[in-house]
Design a protein around this motif. Structure first.
Motif, PDB file in Angstrom:
ATOM      1  N   LEU A 287      -2.576 -10.824 -24.373  1.00 43.87           N
ATOM      2  CA  LEU A 287      -2.447 -11.338 -25.656  1.00 43.87           C
ATOM      3  C   LEU A 287      -3.589 -10.957 -26.374  1.00 43.87           C
ATOM      4  CD1 LEU A 287      -1.261 -15.059 -24.943  1.00 43.87           C
ATOM      5  CD2 LEU A 287       0.212 -13.129 -25.738  1.00 43.87           C
ATOM      6  N   ASN A 288      -3.337 -10.609 -27.806  1.00 43.89           N
ATOM      7  CA  ASN A 288      -4.174 -10.133 -28.624  1.00 43.89           C
ATOM      8  C   ASN A 288      -4.614 -11.580 -29.394  1.00 43.89           C
ATOM      9  OD1 ASN A 288      -5.902  -9.043 -30.548  1.00 43.89           O
ATOM     10  ND2 ASN A 288      -4.055  -8.238 -31.773  1.00 43.89           N
ATOM     11  N   VAL A 289      -5.796 -11.970 -29.126  1.00 41.58           N
ATOM     12  CA  VAL A 289      -6.073 -13.212 -29.743  1.00 41.58           C
ATOM     13  C   VAL A 289      -7.381 -13.264 -30.071  1.00 41.58           C
ATOM     14  CG1 VAL A 289      -4.522 -14.826 -28.312  1.00 41.58           C
ATOM     15  CG2 VAL A 289      -6.676 -14.290 -27.194  1.00 41.58           C
ATOM     16  N   GLU A 290      -8.063 -14.264 -31.101  1.00 44.67           N
ATOM     17  CA  GLU A 290      -9.345 -14.205 -31.285  1.00 44.67           C
ATOM     18  C   GLU A 290      -9.925 -15.426 -31.265  1.00 44.67           C
ATOM     19  OE1 GLU A 290      -9.328 -13.405 -35.430  1.00 44.67           O
ATOM     20  OE2 GLU A 290      -8.384 -11.483 -35.349  1.00 44.67           O
ATOM     21  N   ALA A 291      -9.547 -16.550 -30.687  1.00 37.76           N
ATOM     22  CA  ALA A 291     -10.096 -17.761 -30.497  1.00 37.76           C
ATOM     23  C   ALA A 291     -11.051 -17.682 -29.227  1.00 37.76           C
ATOM     24  CB  ALA A 291      -9.018 -18.780 -30.359  1.00 37.76           C
ATOM     25  N   GLU A 292     -12.234 -18.358 -29.388  1.00 35.41           N
ATOM     26  CA  GLU A 292     -13.365 -18.068 -28.437  1.00 35.41           C
ATOM     27  C   GLU A 292     -12.783 -18.559 -27.070  1.00 35.41           C
ATOM     28  OE1 GLU A 292     -17.874 -19.931 -27.621  1.00 35.41           O
ATOM     29  OE2 GLU A 292     -17.017 -20.023 -29.705  1.00 35.41           O
ATOM     30  N   LEU A 293     -12.097 -19.876 -27.203  1.00 30.38           N
ATOM     31  CA  LEU A 293     -11.517 -20.327 -25.824  1.00 30.38           C
ATOM     32  C   LEU A 293     -10.746 -19.573 -25.075  1.00 30.38           C
ATOM     33  CD1 LEU A 293     -11.809 -22.578 -23.770  1.00 30.38           C
ATOM     34  CD2 LEU A 293      -9.967 -23.965 -25.354  1.00 30.38           C
ATOM     35  N   LEU A 294      -9.786 -18.837 -25.836  1.00 32.12           N
ATOM     36  CA  LEU A 294      -8.776 -18.142 -25.306  1.00 32.12           C
ATOM     37  C   LEU A 294      -9.420 -16.660 -24.489  1.00 32.12           C
ATOM     38  CD1 LEU A 294      -5.976 -18.189 -27.962  1.00 32.12           C
ATOM     39  CD2 LEU A 294      -6.281 -19.273 -25.776  1.00 32.12           C
ATOM     40  N   ASN A 295     -10.294 -16.096 -25.376  1.00 31.60           N
ATOM     41  CA  ASN A 295     -11.072 -15.016 -24.893  1.00 31.60           C
ATOM     42  C   ASN A 295     -11.785 -15.346 -23.664  1.00 31.60           C
ATOM     43  OD1 ASN A 295     -10.207 -13.151 -26.972  1.00 31.60           O
ATOM     44  ND2 ASN A 295     -11.766 -14.048 -28.328  1.00 31.60           N
ATOM     45  N   GLU A 296     -12.518 -16.333 -23.537  1.00 32.30           N
ATOM     46  CA  GLU A 296     -13.174 -17.026 -22.211  1.00 32.30           C
ATOM     47  C   GLU A 296     -11.885 -16.874 -21.298  1.00 32.30           C
ATOM     48  OE1 GLU A 296     -15.540 -20.816 -20.819  1.00 32.30           O
ATOM     49  OE2 GLU A 296     -15.526 -20.379 -22.894  1.00 32.30           O
ATOM     50  N   MET A 297     -10.956 -17.632 -21.403  1.00 38.10           N
ATOM     51  CA  MET A 297     -10.030 -17.823 -20.635  1.00 38.10           C
ATOM     52  C   MET A 297      -9.340 -16.467 -19.672  1.00 38.10           C
ATOM     53  SD  MET A 297      -8.058 -21.181 -22.343  1.00 38.10           S
ATOM     54  CE  MET A 297      -6.474 -20.914 -21.065  1.00 38.10           C
ATOM     55  N   GLN A 298      -9.273 -15.446 -20.952  1.00 40.64           N
ATOM     56  CA  GLN A 298      -8.880 -14.211 -20.705  1.00 40.64           C
ATOM     57  C   GLN A 298      -9.589 -13.626 -19.787  1.00 40.64           C
ATOM     58  OE1 GLN A 298      -7.853 -12.537 -24.560  1.00 40.64           O
ATOM     59  NE2 GLN A 298      -5.808 -12.603 -24.252  1.00 40.64           N
ATOM     60  N   ARG A 299     -11.075 -13.683 -19.736  1.00 40.48           N
ATOM     61  CA  ARG A 299     -11.772 -13.054 -18.820  1.00 40.48           C
ATOM     62  C   ARG A 299     -11.606 -13.369 -17.390  1.00 40.48           C
ATOM     63  NH1 ARG A 299     -15.344 -13.418 -23.680  1.00 40.48           N
ATOM     64  NH2 ARG A 299     -16.117 -15.640 -22.876  1.00 40.48           N
ATOM     65  N   LYS A 300     -11.115 -14.308 -17.187  1.00 42.00           N
ATOM     66  CA  LYS A 300     -10.719 -14.751 -15.897  1.00 42.00           C
ATOM     67  C   LYS A 300      -9.340 -14.604 -15.218  1.00 42.00           C
ATOM     68  CE  LYS A 300     -13.451 -19.290 -16.795  1.00 42.00           C
ATOM     69  NZ  LYS A 300     -13.133 -20.817 -17.135  1.00 42.00           N
ATOM     70  N   THR A 301      -8.455 -14.214 -16.159  1.00 46.49           N
ATOM     71  CA  THR A 301      -7.169 -14.152 -15.673  1.00 46.49           C
ATOM     72  C   THR A 301      -6.666 -13.131 -15.172  1.00 46.49           C
ATOM     73  OG1 THR A 301      -6.569 -13.574 -18.083  1.00 46.49           O
ATOM     74  CG2 THR A 301      -6.281 -15.702 -17.215  1.00 46.49           C
ATOM     75  N   SER A 302      -7.259 -11.639 -15.574  1.00 40.67           N
ATOM     76  CA  SER A 302      -6.813 -10.510 -14.844  1.00 40.67           C
ATOM     77  C   SER A 302      -7.546 -10.274 -13.425  1.00 40.67           C
ATOM     78  CB  SER A 302      -7.643  -9.240 -15.528  1.00 40.67           C
ATOM     79  OG  SER A 302      -9.070  -9.346 -15.689  1.00 40.67           O
ATOM     80  N   TYR A 303      -8.423 -10.811 -13.048  1.00 42.43           N
ATOM     81  CA  TYR A 303      -8.948 -11.019 -11.776  1.00 42.43           C
ATOM     82  C   TYR A 303      -8.161 -11.668 -10.776  1.00 42.43           C
ATOM     83  CZ  TYR A 303     -12.412 -11.307  -7.777  1.00 42.43           C
ATOM     84  OH  TYR A 303     -12.787 -11.532  -6.506  1.00 42.43           O
ATOM     85  N   ALA A 304      -7.795 -12.896 -11.538  1.00 36.78           N
ATOM     86  CA  ALA A 304      -7.042 -14.143 -10.980  1.00 36.78           C
ATOM     87  C   ALA A 304      -5.717 -13.572 -10.758  1.00 36.78           C
ATOM     88  CB  ALA A 304      -6.975 -15.322 -11.663  1.00 36.78           C
TER      89      ALA A 304
END
Length: 595
Positions: A287-304
């Motif tokens: 997803l192309n998102v800018e919200a800080e919380l969403l970016n933080e969550m994205q850093r975990k999801t590819s590995y998961a």
């Protein structure tokens, strides 16, 4: 993509239903076509085999092979369109459900009844159950999302930073309609599979049954000995060594059946759920998102996503052990069970501690989808503003569960001081709904969701209430005793010094009028000493005189009713002052109860 205006909400989902219906028709035609072609190719294959057997030559054998290959291809395509049909049907049901929710009909999603016992005032504010706030908001399929959504409505007020992060994330997720519905579809389909289990590995204490060095040595030694025996047999024509090694290999596998069953109980039956989780994470990460919380969550999801894919493969392999032919051949030649068990246990050693974080992220995605869908469906809602001042100030405040055509909105300002608002009014004039409106919107605000108002400024606070009481045969307690227990709970909470909003509706209704007045009066005097905001609805007009003696801390507001042309009318609008009109006697006469 801009959020549609409110008049376009129903048409947005209706148009999606039309588009999905067209795709479903196309898909069903393809399914019927490939079903016919499968039957035809099977018939051709049988005919070619028969003709070859009848001695008509090799050409018919080659034709039968071509027909068999064609049949396999057709089966693959048939399954592809069948899965597409299932997906479209799930998507159709989700959009159909959104229309039902917009019309304030019961949602097809879980109503959260399982959480109602966790909060003393859950019934007061209609937080859980059919047509509840949870039911209205919920778009979660997994237990992780449901738990987080329920927690968001029940939690102590979070800090300002968390609320700000949630508001930014919810605002962006409201724009991700395609992703939101795709996640709902994936998780919905994964839970429809037969014998599916939601992955609850995070709740299990890791068990390691194949750690001994013996299993590592045997898993490589026995396949080598079986291969050696087979080679010797091929060279010499004597297969005794191959037979002995094969039997011994199978005996080793059979001997660990109980341990394999224990591991299979841990991981088996979760293939579809794990695949869906991996797909959700993979899609979320793009997803192309800018919200800080969403970016933080994205850093975990590819590995998961990668690890859940790997775990889904292991789950599928455990499930395939039920195929007896595959089980025998795989363990005879490869001692497959030992390899599978050790691979799974190695995975657990590396990643078991992270599963809790991964499923929490999955639940948070579902939570944000739920709140984002609410924002998408109700674009007239407002993200509230936090203040450090002890106040609640809102314009055009309404209850999110009341249909627009019936909703009457009010302005409200609560602050220190006055800290106690006494609300009088006749029956059915709107007092109880007003109290619930205050409580529900504060809970929404503190969950990071938008509120049903044109403006909303508040200091995060605990919400305490005593609005609805019932007796309990199980606990042998009366309605009155239950209310006293709730009032005691509220006072104990207030004495901790936490800033709260206290909502009270006609307290002590289970006793005589004089006792009720005295008890209510003393309760208000005690509440005046607390560093909190109090809104109390009452029929007892004598309590309104407190404004005269404690005018700096008590203020009177009211809801009025009017009788016009033989009809009882309500405007459901709160006003300063004390209610003067009554309707109980008039209603009893109107219904023929009294003369």
């Amino acid at each position: 993509m801009p959020i549609p205006l409110e008049p376009e909400k129903l048409s947005f989902y209706s148009n999606r239903l039309l588009e999905i219906s067209r795709k479903k028709q196309f898909t069903h035609k393809r399914i019927n076509l490939f079903s016919g072609l499968r039957l035809l190719s099977f018939g051709v294959m049988v005919a070619m085999v028969y003709l070859f057997s009848a001695g008509f030559g090799m050409l018919f054998l080659l034709a039968s092979v071509a027909a068999f290959i064609t049949l396999i291809v057709l089966i693959v395509y048939h399954q592809k369109y069948y899965r597409m049909s299932e997906r479209l049907q799930a998507m159709f049901e989700i959009n159909e459900n959104e229309i039902k929710v917009l019309k304030h009909q019961a949602s097809a999603f879980d109503d959260g009844s399982a959480f109602s016992h966790q909060l003393p005032f859950a019934d007061d504010l209609d937080l859980f159950g059919t047509h509840s706030l949870f039911h209205y908001l919920n778009r979660c399929q997994t237990k992780y999302g449901k738990k987080l959504l329920a927690g968001a409505l029940m939690q102590s007020p979070p800090d300002e930073r968390y609320i700000g992060l949630m508001q930014g994330a919810v605002s962006e997720m409201a724009l991700q309609t395609e992703f939101n519905q795709d996640v709902m579809v994936r998780l919905k389909l994964s839970l429809q599979e037969k014998q599916v289990k939601q992955s609850d590995l995070e709740d299990n204490k890791p068990v390691y049954l194949f750690e001994a060095k013996f299993y590592q040595v045997a898993s490589w030694l026995m396949p080598a000995l079986v291969a050696l025996g087979l080679l010797v047999g091929i060279i010499t024509g004597n297969y005794v060594l191959f037979t002995l090694n094969s039997v011994f290999s199978l005996m080793l596998a059979f001997g660990q059946t109980k341990k394999m069953l224990l591991l299979g109980e841990e991981i088996g039956g979760r293939t579809q759920a794990l695949k869906a989780y991996a797909a959700v994470f993979e899609s979320f990460g793009k997803l192309n998102v800018e919200a800080e919380l969403l970016n933080e969550m994205q850093r975990k999801t590819s590995y998961a996503a990668r690890q859940f894919k790997q775990l889904s493969v292991l789950s599928e392999r455990f499930d395939r052990r039920n195929n007896i032919v595959l089980y025998i051949l795989a363990n005879m030649f490869l001692l497959y069970d030992f390899h599978l068990a050790r691979t799974y246990e190695n995975w657990k050693r590396k990643y078991m501690q992270e599963i809790i974080l991964w499923v929490d992220t999955l639940g948070r995605i579902e939570l944000l989808i739920s709140l984002g869908t609410y924002r998408f469906n109700q674009p007239q809602t407002t993200f509230p503003e936090i203040t450090n001042e002890p106040l609640l100030k809102a314009s055009s405040l309404g209850h999110p569960l009341i249909p627009d055509e019936q909703l009457v909105k009010n302005d409200i300002q609560l602050q220190l001081d006055p800290r106690v608002m006494l609300v009088t009014g006749s029956n059915m004039s709107g007092k109880s709904t007003f109290l619930r409106t205050l409580g529900v919107n504060i809970l929404l605000a503190q969950a990071g969701a938008p509120v049903c108002a044109s403006s909303f400024v508040w200091k995060p606070m605990h919400v305490l209430s005593s609005l609805r009481q019932s007796d309990s045969l199980q606990e042998n307690t009366s309605l009155f005793l239950n209310e006293l227990k709730q009032l005691k709970y509220i006072l104990e909470h207030l004495q901790s010094g936490a800033f709260c909003l206290v909502l009270l509706d006609e307290v002590l209704r289970g006793t005589n009028s004089e006792d009720k007045y005295t008890g209510s009066y003393q309760l208000i005097l005690k509440l005046l000493q607390m560093n909190s905001l109090v809104v109390m609805a009452t029929h007892d007009l004598k309590l309104s005189k407190l404004e005269e003696s404690h005018g700096d801390r008590v203020v009177n507001y009211c809801f009025e009713s009017h009788i016009k042309d033989g009809k009882l009318l309500f405007d459901y609008t709160i006003k300063p002052g004390v209610a003067i009109n009554r309707n109980a006697t008039w209603l009893m006469k109107d219904m023929g109860i009294i003369d």
